[in-house]
Write a protein that holds these residues in place. Structure first.
Motif, short mmCIF file in Angstrom:
data_model
loop_
_atom_site.label_atom_id
_atom_site.label_comp_id
_atom_site.label_asym_id
_atom_site.label_seq_id
_atom_site.Cartn_x
_atom_site.Cartn_y
_atom_site.Cartn_z
N VAL A 82 35.33 67.73 5.97
CA VAL A 82 35.52 69.19 5.88
C VAL A 82 36.04 69.57 4.49
CG1 VAL A 82 36.88 71.14 6.72
CG2 VAL A 82 35.82 69.55 8.35
N GLU A 83 37.00 68.82 3.97
CA GLU A 83 37.55 69.13 2.65
C GLU A 83 36.50 68.96 1.56
OE1 GLU A 83 42.30 68.13 3.28
OE2 GLU A 83 40.97 66.58 2.45
N ALA A 84 35.63 67.96 1.68
CA ALA A 84 34.58 67.75 0.68
C ALA A 84 33.58 68.89 0.69
CB ALA A 84 33.88 66.42 0.93
N VAL A 85 33.17 69.33 1.88
CA VAL A 85 32.22 70.45 1.98
C VAL A 85 32.85 71.74 1.48
CG1 VAL A 85 30.84 71.86 3.55
CG2 VAL A 85 30.94 69.38 3.86
N ALA A 86 34.10 71.99 1.87
CA ALA A 86 34.79 73.21 1.46
C ALA A 86 34.94 73.29 -0.05
CB ALA A 86 36.14 73.30 2.14
N ALA A 87 35.15 72.15 -0.70
CA ALA A 87 35.33 72.14 -2.15
C ALA A 87 34.07 72.58 -2.88
CB ALA A 87 35.74 70.75 -2.62
N ARG A 88 32.91 72.41 -2.25
CA ARG A 88 31.64 72.82 -2.86
C ARG A 88 31.21 74.22 -2.45
NH1 ARG A 88 30.20 67.53 -0.96
NH2 ARG A 88 28.88 68.47 0.65
N SER A 89 31.91 74.81 -1.50
CA SER A 89 31.51 76.12 -0.97
C SER A 89 32.17 77.24 -1.76
CB SER A 89 31.90 76.24 0.50
OG SER A 89 31.29 75.22 1.27
N PRO A 90 31.47 78.38 -1.91
CA PRO A 90 32.08 79.52 -2.59
C PRO A 90 33.16 80.16 -1.73
CG PRO A 90 29.95 80.14 -1.69
CD PRO A 90 30.09 78.67 -1.46
N GLY A 91 34.00 80.94 -2.36
CA GLY A 91 35.03 81.66 -1.62
C GLY A 91 36.33 80.89 -1.54
N ALA A 92 37.26 81.49 -0.81
CA ALA A 92 38.61 80.91 -0.70
C ALA A 92 38.57 79.62 0.12
CB ALA A 92 39.54 81.91 -0.04
N PRO A 93 39.42 78.65 -0.21
CA PRO A 93 39.48 77.42 0.57
C PRO A 93 39.90 77.72 2.01
CG PRO A 93 40.68 77.19 -1.50
CD PRO A 93 40.37 78.64 -1.35
N PRO A 94 39.33 77.03 2.98
CA PRO A 94 39.72 77.27 4.38
C PRO A 94 41.08 76.68 4.69
CG PRO A 94 38.16 75.46 4.26
CD PRO A 94 38.27 76.02 2.87
N GLU A 95 41.70 77.20 5.75
CA GLU A 95 42.90 76.59 6.30
C GLU A 95 42.46 75.46 7.23
OE1 GLU A 95 45.29 79.51 8.25
OE2 GLU A 95 45.03 81.00 6.65
N VAL A 96 42.80 74.24 6.87
CA VAL A 96 42.30 73.09 7.63
C VAL A 96 43.45 72.42 8.36
CG1 VAL A 96 41.06 70.91 7.49
CG2 VAL A 96 40.48 72.76 5.91
N ARG A 97 43.33 72.35 9.67
CA ARG A 97 44.31 71.66 10.52
C ARG A 97 43.58 70.59 11.32
NH1 ARG A 97 47.50 77.01 12.89
NH2 ARG A 97 48.24 77.81 10.87
N VAL A 98 43.32 69.50 10.64
CA VAL A 98 42.59 68.38 11.23
C VAL A 98 43.37 67.11 10.96
CG1 VAL A 98 40.42 67.09 11.25
CG2 VAL A 98 40.38 69.56 10.86
N ALA A 99 43.63 66.33 12.00
CA ALA A 99 44.37 65.08 11.85
C ALA A 99 43.60 64.11 10.95
CB ALA A 99 44.63 64.45 13.21
N ALA A 100 44.34 63.37 10.14
CA ALA A 100 43.71 62.45 9.19
C ALA A 100 42.92 61.35 9.88
CB ALA A 100 44.78 61.85 8.28
N ASP A 101 43.29 61.01 11.10
CA ASP A 101 42.59 59.92 11.79
C ASP A 101 41.51 60.41 12.75
OD1 ASP A 101 44.25 61.07 13.64
OD2 ASP A 101 45.05 59.18 14.43
N LEU A 102 41.23 61.72 12.78
CA LEU A 102 40.19 62.25 13.66
C LEU A 102 38.82 61.91 13.08
CD1 LEU A 102 39.69 63.95 16.25
CD2 LEU A 102 39.48 65.94 14.74
N ALA A 103 38.00 61.24 13.89
CA ALA A 103 36.67 60.83 13.43
C ALA A 103 35.66 61.06 14.54
CB ALA A 103 36.68 59.36 13.01
N ALA A 104 34.38 61.07 14.15
CA ALA A 104 33.30 61.22 15.13
C ALA A 104 32.12 60.38 14.67
CB ALA A 104 32.89 62.69 15.24
#
Length: 203
Positions: free
Chosen positions: A73-95
């Motif tokens: 999510v952080e990698a995609v958000a860094a490439r997206s225009p606009g303000a950075p999103p508020e991200v509340r995702v655990a560091a160990d959450l994976a899929a």
């Protein structure tokens, strides 16, 4: 697609007719900016359309691996225009996901919830064999995940097909994208999946 293409051609033709002095002035800058915005809008439409179509006919091999969702999510958000999103995702959450497809899906979802300058909020959660991301921000209309049809609303940024593409991408990875009280909920399996799914045509 015809509308942004026509605008790009029209502005490029006018730009070519300007004198070198005018082309380097305010009028030239305005036309060049209009052309660039239209081409970017067309690029988004073309990319979203062709990925959606390839997924619909099974024309892509989907390879699943454990993907850390916060980092993605952080990698995609860094490439997206606009303000950075508020991200509340655990560091160990994976899929289990195809990294490239999931990046495209998250990019499409973020484009929907950041319309008109809204700030996105991304919240992660885990359940019984699933990992989920909930995206909120700009309200998502009830028909947002419907297949496009005559009369479907346009989008000045060219992301009119973004959510359809995202829905198909998530489904191809064994997950689902759904509306959840005006937000978008992306769910993916988090365990007990094969390492690869071959979805090429004929398999």
């Amino acid at each position: 697609m015809r509308n942004p293409l026509s605008t790009a051609l029209w502005s490029a033709e006018l730009l070519a007719k300007l004198t070198p002095e005018d082309r380097g002035g305010a009028r030239g800058e305005k036309l060049a900016g209009m052309c660039l915005r239209s081409l970017n809008r067309l690029r988004h439409l073309v990319e979203d359309h062709f990925l959606s179509e390839r997924l619909a006919v099974g024309g892509l091999a989907v390879r699943l691996d454990p993907v850390p969702l916060l980092e993605l999510v952080e990698a995609v958000a860094a490439r997206s225009p606009g303000a950075p999103p508020e991200v509340r995702v655990a560091a160990d959450l994976a899929a289990w996901a195809d990294r490239g497809l999931l990046e495209r899906a998250v990019d499409g979802i973020l484009s929907a919830v950041t319309r008109e300058g809204a700030t996105a909020k991304v919240e992660g959660a885990s359940g019984d064999g699933t990992s989920s991301l909930r995206f909120s921000g700009a309200p998502v209309p009830g028909e947002a995940l419907e297949e496009p049809h005559k009369g479907s609303p346009s989008d000045p940024t060219g992301r009119a097909l973004a959510l359809v593409m995202s829905k198909r991408a998530v489904a191809a990875m064994g997950g689902r994208l759904a509306l959840d009280q005006g937000a978008l909920l992306l769910e993916l399996p988090s365990r007990d999946l094969p390492a690869e799914i071959d979805r090429q045509e004929g398999h």
